[in-house]
Design a protein around this motif. Structure first.
Motif, short mmCIF file in Angstrom:
data_model
loop_
_atom_site.label_atom_id
_atom_site.label_comp_id
_atom_site.label_asym_id
_atom_site.label_seq_id
_atom_site.Cartn_x
_atom_site.Cartn_y
_atom_site.Cartn_z
N TYR A 4 9.03 16.10 39.36
CA TYR A 4 8.30 16.42 40.59
C TYR A 4 7.89 15.12 41.30
N ILE A 5 7.34 14.18 40.54
CA ILE A 5 6.89 12.91 41.12
C ILE A 5 8.08 12.15 41.72
N ALA A 6 9.22 12.18 41.04
CA ALA A 6 10.40 11.47 41.52
C ALA A 6 10.85 11.97 42.89
N TYR A 7 10.65 13.26 43.15
CA TYR A 7 11.07 13.84 44.42
C TYR A 7 9.98 13.80 45.49
N HIS A 8 8.72 13.65 45.07
CA HIS A 8 7.61 13.78 46.03
C HIS A 8 6.70 12.54 46.08
N ILE A 28 0.08 13.11 46.58
CA ILE A 28 0.10 13.92 45.35
C ILE A 28 -1.26 13.84 44.67
N LYS A 29 -1.84 14.99 44.40
CA LYS A 29 -3.08 15.06 43.62
C LYS A 29 -2.71 15.57 42.23
N ILE A 30 -3.20 14.88 41.23
CA ILE A 30 -2.82 15.21 39.85
C ILE A 30 -3.30 16.61 39.47
N ASN A 31 -4.45 17.03 39.98
CA ASN A 31 -4.92 18.39 39.72
C ASN A 31 -3.92 19.42 40.24
N GLU A 32 -3.42 19.18 41.46
CA GLU A 32 -2.47 20.10 42.05
C GLU A 32 -1.13 20.05 41.32
N LEU A 33 -0.74 18.86 40.85
CA LEU A 33 0.48 18.74 40.07
C LEU A 33 0.37 19.53 38.77
N ALA A 34 -0.77 19.43 38.11
CA ALA A 34 -0.97 20.18 36.86
C ALA A 34 -0.94 21.68 37.12
N TYR A 79 0.62 23.18 39.52
CA TYR A 79 1.99 23.54 39.86
C TYR A 79 2.83 23.74 38.59
N ILE A 80 2.58 22.89 37.58
CA ILE A 80 3.35 22.98 36.34
C ILE A 80 2.82 24.10 35.45
N GLY A 81 1.53 24.39 35.57
CA GLY A 81 0.96 25.48 34.79
C GLY A 81 0.12 25.04 33.62
N VAL A 82 -0.43 23.82 33.68
CA VAL A 82 -1.32 23.33 32.61
C VAL A 82 -2.54 22.71 33.27
N ASN A 83 -3.58 22.40 32.47
CA ASN A 83 -4.73 21.73 33.07
C ASN A 83 -4.50 20.22 33.10
N ARG A 84 -5.29 19.55 33.91
CA ARG A 84 -5.09 18.10 34.12
C ARG A 84 -5.25 17.32 32.82
N LYS A 116 0.41 10.39 28.28
CA LYS A 116 0.10 9.17 27.52
C LYS A 116 0.84 9.14 26.20
N LYS A 117 1.00 10.30 25.58
CA LYS A 117 1.75 10.36 24.33
C LYS A 117 3.22 10.09 24.55
N ALA A 118 3.77 10.58 25.65
CA ALA A 118 5.21 10.45 25.90
C ALA A 118 5.60 9.07 26.41
N ILE A 119 4.86 8.54 27.39
CA ILE A 119 5.30 7.29 28.02
C ILE A 119 4.21 6.23 28.11
N GLY A 120 3.04 6.48 27.53
CA GLY A 120 2.03 5.44 27.41
C GLY A 120 1.14 5.21 28.61
N CYS A 121 1.18 6.10 29.61
CA CYS A 121 0.31 5.94 30.76
C CYS A 121 -0.04 7.32 31.32
N SER A 122 -1.00 7.37 32.22
CA SER A 122 -1.41 8.63 32.83
C SER A 122 -0.45 9.00 33.95
N PRO A 123 -0.46 10.27 34.41
CA PRO A 123 0.37 10.65 35.56
C PRO A 123 0.08 9.82 36.80
N GLN A 124 -1.19 9.50 37.04
CA GLN A 124 -1.55 8.69 38.21
C GLN A 124 -0.97 7.29 38.11
N GLU A 125 -1.05 6.69 36.94
CA GLU A 125 -0.48 5.35 36.73
C GLU A 125 1.03 5.38 36.91
N TYR A 126 1.66 6.44 36.40
CA TYR A 126 3.10 6.60 36.54
C TYR A 126 3.50 6.69 38.01
N LEU A 127 2.74 7.45 38.77
CA LEU A 127 3.00 7.61 40.21
C LEU A 127 2.89 6.27 40.93
#
Length: 303
Positions: free
Chosen positions: A192-196, A201-207, A209-214, A222-233
């Motif tokens: 989603y981030i790659a396309y948008h 982008i608000k991380i709350n809205e992204l969560a 959209y995916i169906g989970v909480n922030r 953080k477990k998968a790639i070592g940073c938060s969604p905001q940092e990744y963006l």
């Protein structure tokens, strides 16, 4: 001001160093190989990029996370940014190793799929011959030309693809990218981030959209790639902006808008925090290759 890269070619040491970042997701910074002298020691220090070493022959010692490891031919170890480590060649059977230094917003992800993380930085590899050929390919393509840049990127991708295939053969269950709960949400969020990323982008809205909480999305990220969604963006936006500044003639305010920033000053501030220079200074920076024939003769500097 010019950015200086170095290429050293000698019988016991061959290296390409301090390349400009040329790809947003995975960037080659340096690579090489060396036949070390007995007792040759490097560190302790902390890197600013990822560096992967593969031992070709001989023995040596690595100390990382307050643990010592005796390593030999076929072992590989990853040094992560801001992690202190030192390593030393054996006095009787000094090692020869090759290395690749890399960065980019997907660098940790690539390393993880190849079997290396900050917590598990060491593993055996069974594809050393192929990896060696890719590093030699990179070193042969050392000119600062567009065609050699494409060749280097191609060899780097082959390098990681080969490591990932090797890892799947050794530990197929762990190598599976969906091996823990939450990874599927991370994958969807990254897509989603790659396309948008150009949009607000608000991380709350992204969560939502995916169906989970922030909180769950953040912990999974953080477990998968070592940073938060905001940092990744932000990392993605900065890498895309750097690419545009280098490869297009777009005005800086247009580059800022193209990566999601309507405020050029805010964009410039974040860019400088990431790269240590302003967007304008980065664009004006030239590039030069310094050719030397002995280890230690190349010195990284701005001209």
């Amino acid at each position: 001001m010019k950015h200086v890269s170095g290429y050293t070619n000698s019988a016991r040491f061959r290296a390409l160093e301090d390349l400009q970042k040329d790809s947003a997701d995975l960037c080659l910074i340096y690579c090489g190989w060396e036949y070390c002298e007995p007792g040759h020691r490097y560190g302790p220090n902390m890197r600013t990029t990822y560096v992967l070493h593969i031992i070709r022959s001989g023995r040596g010692t690595l100390e990382i996370h307050n643990q010592k490891y005796e390593l030999t031919a076929g072992d590989a170890f990853l040094l992560c940014p801001d992690v202190e480590a030192w390593y030393e060649a054996d006095w009787e059977d000094p090692w020869s190793y090759m290395w690749v230094g890399f960065t980019g917003y997907r660098a940790q992800e690539y390393a993880g799929h190849a079997g290396f993380t900050k917590r598990t930085p060491i593993r055996k590899v069974n594809c050393g011959k192929e990896l060696n050929s890719y590093i030699d390919g990179i070193l042969e393509a050392h000119q600062l030309s567009y065609t050699d840049e494409l060749k280097r990127n191609g060899y780097l991708m082959l390098f990681f693809a080969t490591l990932m295939e090797d890892y799947k053969k050794i530990v197929p269950a762990i190598a599976n990218q969906h091996s823990y709960p939450g990874s599927v949400y991370v994958k969807h969020a990254m897509e989603y981030i790659a396309y948008h990323y150009r949009e607000k982008i608000k991380i709350n809205e992204l969560a939502d959209y995916i169906g989970v909480n922030r909180s769950y999305l953040t912990s999974s990220f953080k477990k998968a790639i070592g940073c938060s969604p905001q940092e990744y963006l932000v990392n993605l936006r900065m890498e895309k902006a750097r690419e545009m500044l280098r490869n297009t003639g777009m005005q800086i305010n247009a580059v800022a808008a193209a990566v999601g920033y309507q405020d050029q000053l805010a964009f410039s501030k974040i860019f400088k925090q990431h790269f240590g220079t302003s967007p304008k200074a980065y664009r004006e920076m030239g590039e030069e290759l310094q050719l030397v024939s002995e280890k230690g003769k190349y010195t990284s500097k701005k001209m």
